[in-house]
Design a protein around this motif. Structure first.
Motif, PDB file in Angstrom:
ATOM      1  N   TYR A 185       0.773  -1.346   0.005  1.00  0.00           N
ATOM      2  CA  TYR A 185      -0.014  -0.160   0.062  1.00  0.00           C
ATOM      3  C   TYR A 185       0.677   1.052   0.002  1.00  0.00           C
ATOM      4  N   VAL A 186       1.822   1.322   0.747  1.00  0.00           N
ATOM      5  CA  VAL A 186       2.669   2.591   1.050  1.00  0.00           C
ATOM      6  C   VAL A 186       3.288   2.833  -0.246  1.00  0.00           C
ATOM      7  N   ASP A 187       3.951   1.724  -0.839  1.00  0.00           N
ATOM      8  CA  ASP A 187       4.662   1.838  -2.073  1.00  0.00           C
ATOM      9  C   ASP A 187       3.865   2.449  -3.242  1.00  0.00           C
ATOM     10  N   PHE A 188       2.551   1.768  -3.197  1.00  0.00           N
ATOM     11  CA  PHE A 188       1.749   2.170  -4.350  1.00  0.00           C
ATOM     12  C   PHE A 188       1.141   3.503  -4.248  1.00  0.00           C
ATOM     13  N   GLN A 189       1.077   4.029  -2.854  1.00  0.00           N
ATOM     14  CA  GLN A 189       0.437   5.260  -2.725  1.00  0.00           C
ATOM     15  C   GLN A 189       1.578   6.444  -3.340  1.00  0.00           C
ATOM     16  N   ALA A 190       2.853   5.864  -3.267  1.00  0.00           N
ATOM     17  CA  ALA A 190       3.904   6.767  -3.661  1.00  0.00           C
ATOM     18  C   ALA A 190       3.744   6.954  -5.083  1.00  0.00           C
ATOM     19  N   GLU A 191       3.493   5.842  -5.869  1.00  0.00           N
ATOM     20  CA  GLU A 191       3.467   5.800  -7.276  1.00  0.00           C
ATOM     21  C   GLU A 191       2.240   6.519  -7.724  1.00  0.00           C
ATOM     22  N   LEU A 192       1.091   6.406  -6.846  1.00  0.00           N
ATOM     23  CA  LEU A 192      -0.228   7.210  -7.313  1.00  0.00           C
ATOM     24  C   LEU A 192       0.043   8.457  -7.338  1.00  0.00           C
ATOM     25  N   GLU A 193       0.710   9.049  -6.071  1.00  0.00           N
ATOM     26  CA  GLU A 193       0.899  10.438  -6.117  1.00  0.00           C
ATOM     27  C   GLU A 193       1.930  11.057  -7.191  1.00  0.00           C
ATOM     28  N   LEU A 194       2.959  10.134  -7.799  1.00  0.00           N
ATOM     29  CA  LEU A 194       3.758  10.579  -8.697  1.00  0.00           C
ATOM     30  C   LEU A 194       3.027  10.763 -10.016  1.00  0.00           C
ATOM     31  N   VAL A 195       2.120   9.585 -10.379  1.00  0.00           N
ATOM     32  CA  VAL A 195       1.467   9.638 -11.749  1.00  0.00           C
ATOM     33  C   VAL A 195       0.528  10.887 -11.523  1.00  0.00           C
ATOM     34  N   ARG A 196      -0.338  11.243 -10.357  1.00  0.00           N
ATOM     35  CA  ARG A 196      -1.100  12.261 -10.386  1.00  0.00           C
ATOM     36  C   ARG A 196      -0.268  13.622 -10.706  1.00  0.00           C
ATOM     37  N   LYS A 197       0.896  13.788  -9.920  1.00  0.00           N
ATOM     38  CA  LYS A 197       1.665  14.985 -10.174  1.00  0.00           C
ATOM     39  C   LYS A 197       2.118  15.190 -11.717  1.00  0.00           C
ATOM     40  N   LEU A 198       2.667  14.229 -12.107  1.00  0.00           N
ATOM     41  CA  LEU A 198       3.023  14.120 -13.578  1.00  0.00           C
ATOM     42  C   LEU A 198       1.917  14.661 -14.433  1.00  0.00           C
ATOM     43  N   ARG A 199       0.744  13.989 -14.405  1.00  0.00           N
ATOM     44  CA  ARG A 199      -0.529  14.282 -15.103  1.00  0.00           C
ATOM     45  C   ARG A 199      -0.953  15.747 -15.140  1.00  0.00           C
ATOM     46  N   ALA A 200      -0.636  16.088 -13.736  1.00  0.00           N
ATOM     47  CA  ALA A 200      -1.102  17.653 -13.303  1.00  0.00           C
ATOM     48  C   ALA A 200      -0.241  18.488 -14.188  1.00  0.00           C
ATOM     49  N   GLU A 201       1.345  18.016 -14.081  1.00  0.00           N
ATOM     50  CA  GLU A 201       1.988  18.899 -14.801  1.00  0.00           C
ATOM     51  C   GLU A 201       1.808  18.807 -16.376  1.00  0.00           C
ATOM     52  N   ALA A 202       1.549  17.743 -16.905  1.00  0.00           N
ATOM     53  CA  ALA A 202       1.583  17.516 -18.252  1.00  0.00           C
ATOM     54  C   ALA A 202       0.095  18.336 -18.941  1.00  0.00           C
ATOM     55  N   MET A 203      -0.743  18.183 -17.924  1.00  0.00           N
ATOM     56  CA  MET A 203      -1.988  18.907 -18.309  1.00  0.00           C
ATOM     57  C   MET A 203      -2.075  20.398 -18.356  1.00  0.00           C
ATOM     58  N   ALA A 204      -1.225  20.727 -17.348  1.00  0.00           N
ATOM     59  CA  ALA A 204      -0.849  22.264 -17.236  1.00  0.00           C
ATOM     60  C   ALA A 204      -0.083  22.923 -18.361  1.00  0.00           C
ATOM     61  N   GLY A 205       0.787  22.157 -18.997  1.00  0.00           N
ATOM     62  CA  GLY A 205       1.425  22.374 -20.225  1.00  0.00           C
ATOM     63  C   GLY A 205       0.797  22.468 -21.353  1.00  0.00           C
ATOM     64  N   GLN A 206      -0.157  21.607 -21.439  1.00  0.00           N
ATOM     65  CA  GLN A 206      -1.123  21.367 -22.696  1.00  0.00           C
ATOM     66  C   GLN A 206      -1.943  22.582 -22.788  1.00  0.00           C
ATOM     67  N   GLN A 207      -2.726  23.163 -21.344  1.00  0.00           N
ATOM     68  CA  GLN A 207      -3.475  24.287 -21.337  1.00  0.00           C
ATOM     69  C   GLN A 207      -2.615  25.589 -21.764  1.00  0.00           C
ATOM     70  N   GLN A 208      -1.420  25.736 -21.371  1.00  0.00           N
ATOM     71  CA  GLN A 208      -0.586  26.713 -21.666  1.00  0.00           C
ATOM     72  C   GLN A 208      -0.376  26.765 -23.100  1.00  0.00           C
ATOM     73  N   GLU A 209      -0.196  25.906 -23.775  1.00  0.00           N
ATOM     74  CA  GLU A 209       0.254  25.733 -25.122  1.00  0.00           C
ATOM     75  C   GLU A 209      -1.127  26.132 -26.090  1.00  0.00           C
ATOM     76  N   ALA A 210      -2.171  25.725 -25.591  1.00  0.00           N
ATOM     77  CA  ALA A 210      -3.498  25.940 -26.365  1.00  0.00           C
ATOM     78  C   ALA A 210      -3.864  27.449 -26.214  1.00  0.00           C
ATOM     79  N   ALA A 211      -3.408  28.078 -24.816  1.00  0.00           N
ATOM     80  CA  ALA A 211      -3.652  29.451 -24.575  1.00  0.00           C
ATOM     81  C   ALA A 211      -2.711  30.356 -25.603  1.00  0.00           C
ATOM     82  N   GLU A 212      -1.585  29.700 -25.940  1.00  0.00           N
ATOM     83  CA  GLU A 212      -0.668  30.441 -26.554  1.00  0.00           C
ATOM     84  C   GLU A 212      -1.039  30.361 -28.242  1.00  0.00           C
TER      85      GLU A 212
END
Lengths: 146, 362
Positions: free
Chosen positions: B335-362
């Motif tokens: 569980y602990v291991d997986f929680q860490a992975e889960l948080e990492l994936v969420r963070k990466l997704r958030a960053e990727a999506m923020a990047g996409q939004q910025q591109e679209a705005a430009e």
């Protein structure tokens, strides 16, 4: 002495536990003894040889029970027997000690000789079954050789 | 990584109670005794002894009963028991040349001295289900014949006399023991043979088969296969002489392999060797083929990059208890291991999506 003792210790160790018990029961009253080492179960590593004849390598372990006892009259009996049967080891050590006393002839006649005969008989029966499966293969003549 | 967890005791107890009930099965069907397993499931018992690396038929039969017939689980039980045993010492190397053979065949010499003895084999059966076994009844007694006292010399000895096969160098060196010291690579032939004889039958069989299919081909002939009992002798420390302490049934396979010679050796046959506890001939033949494949370097052959030539690959993956331990642990709470992975994936997704939004705005 050691050559003879080696033989009887082997006979005792390889006897079927039930057969040794039945034979020892025919000896009548047995002398008292004290333990030098109570029966304990352990492992013995069995090596093989590369190619059957070369350098050794470890094949695996067998279970072994060992004990040592001293008769009231002072003779010491040892047993190292395959398996985990502590009573079997005790009987083997007792017979080993008795073989060094005046009762050796009794032990030989009532225990060792019948056990050795039983083992030889069992071996003979397997060898006879094996002999019945001995084959002669004939190489068939191939068409091109005919 | 597995992190220790607490709790669940009640559920675990209930699971084990149910396991015991399922193990027993339908109580209207008679219970199996350990002796019945030992006598009538003898080849399963042999496999558990070989891979458990402990020769004790009663114990192996009990382990099979406890494991509900799961042989790897039974082997695990035997290995665990083995580690609790004090080591009394080491026996003399077994003399397989003096085996009381139940079976002895050669695929290279039809007139091998001592003869070809089939023994109680499945070979030449039709592999058809025998419905007669579903009914009760004793089989007729096996026939007997006069056993000659003729010796059965090794087939490889006949070749050896003429120098046609590579010699095995006898030595009194004490072999290394992988149960006493961690395995390191290169391991060398004694440790390889110890690992192979206790290795998983399926794995060793598949590695052997891969050499036959061309991944490190070594052209094996079964020079000799023998099965039978050999005495186990051990020097008794208190007495100073060696005594027969028991007997083991072994299967030995010697292969004769093609070899065209090297810079230092004239053309001659080479050997692969298999020696396994119990009547276990598929395993012994497989072991001999894999042993031969792993000897490429010592024999001056080319490394073809075949899996069966890779000592580290073969030996590090041959042990089914190590394998299953590592494989099965991944089902335990992570569980602990997986929680860490889960948080990492969420963070990466958030960053990727923020990047996409910025591109679209430009």
């Amino acid at each position: 002495m050691s050559e003879e003792r080696k033989t009887w210790m082997g006979t005792l160790a390889t006897a079927k536990p039930a057969a040794l018990k039945a034979a020892v029961d025919t000896l009548g009253a047995l002398p008292g003894f004290s333990w030098l080492r109570r029966p304990e179960v352990g492992g013995v590593m069995v090596p093989g040889r590369m190619g059957g004849t070369g350098a050794a390598f470890n094949l695996g372990e067998i279970t072994v029970t060992r004990c040592a006892l001293k008769l009231e009259s002072g003779e010491v009996g040892h047993a190292y027997v395959q398996g985990r049967d502590k009573a079997h080891a005790e009987r083997a050590a007792l017979c080993d000690a008795l073989m060094q006393t005046g009762r050796a002839d009794d032990v030989r006649r009532l225990v060792l000789t019948p056990l050795a005969a039983a083992r030889a008989e069992a071996r003979k029966a397997r060898a006879a079954r094996a002999a019945a499966t001995k084959v002669e293969f004939f190489t068939m003549v191939r068409g091109e050789d005919a | 990584m597995y992190v220790a967890v607490k709790g669940g005791e009640r559920a675990i107890d209930a699971a084990h109670e149910w396991l015991a009930e399922e193990r027993r099965g339908d109580v209207s069907v008679p219970e199996l005794s350990v002796a019945q397993i030992r006598e009538q499931m003898a080849l399963a018992v042999n496999r558990v002894m070989a891979e458990g690396s402990l020769y004790d038929p009663d114990l192996a039969a009990l382990a099979i009963k406890q494991a509900r017939g799961d042989l790897i689980e039974a082997i695990f039980l035997i290995r665990a028991y083995r580690t609790t045993l004090p080591r009394f010492g080491s026996a003399e190397p077994v003399e397989t040349g003096e085996m009381a053979c139940d079976r002895r065949i050669s695929a290279t010499f039809k007139d091998a001295p001592g003869g070809q003895v089939l023994g109680p084999t499945f070979d030449y059966t039709h592999r058809l289900i025998d419905f007669a076994l579903a009914a009760e009844g004793e089989p007729p007694a096996a026939r007997e014949a006069l056993a000659e006292e003729a010796p059965m010399p090794r087939v490889t000895e006949m070749l050896s006399r003429d120098g046609l096969i590579q010699q095995e160098q006898a030595s009194d060196e004490v072999p290394p023991d992988l149960t006493r010291a961690p395995l390191e690579f290169p391991a060398g032939r004694p440790l390889r043979l110890q690992a192979l004889t206790r290795g998983d039958e399926g794995f060793v069989l598949s590695m052997a088969y891969s050499t036959q299919r061309g991944y490190g081909r070594n052209h094996p002939f079964v020079g000799e296969l023998r099965i039978g009992a050999v005495p186990v002798e051990m020097e008794i420390p208190e007495l100073g002489f060696s005594v027969e302490i028991g007997e083991v049934v072994l299967t030995e396979c010697e292969t004769v392999n093609q070899f065209t010679g090297s810079k230092t050796e004239p053309p001659q046959f080479t050997r692969g060797y298999g020696l396994v506890f119990g009547q276990t001939e598929r395993k012994a033949i497989s072991m001999a083929l894999v042993d031969r494949a792993l000897r490429w370097e010592e024999l001056g052959e080319d490394n073809l990059g075949a899996p069966a030539q890779d000592e580290e690959f073969v030996i590090a993956h041959s042990d089914n208890i190590q394998a299953t331990g590592f494989l099965e642990h991944i089902k335990l709470p992570h569980y602990v291991d997986f929680q860490a992975e889960l948080e990492l994936v969420r963070k990466l997704r958030a960053e990727a999506m923020a990047g996409q939004q910025q591109e679209a705005a430009e």
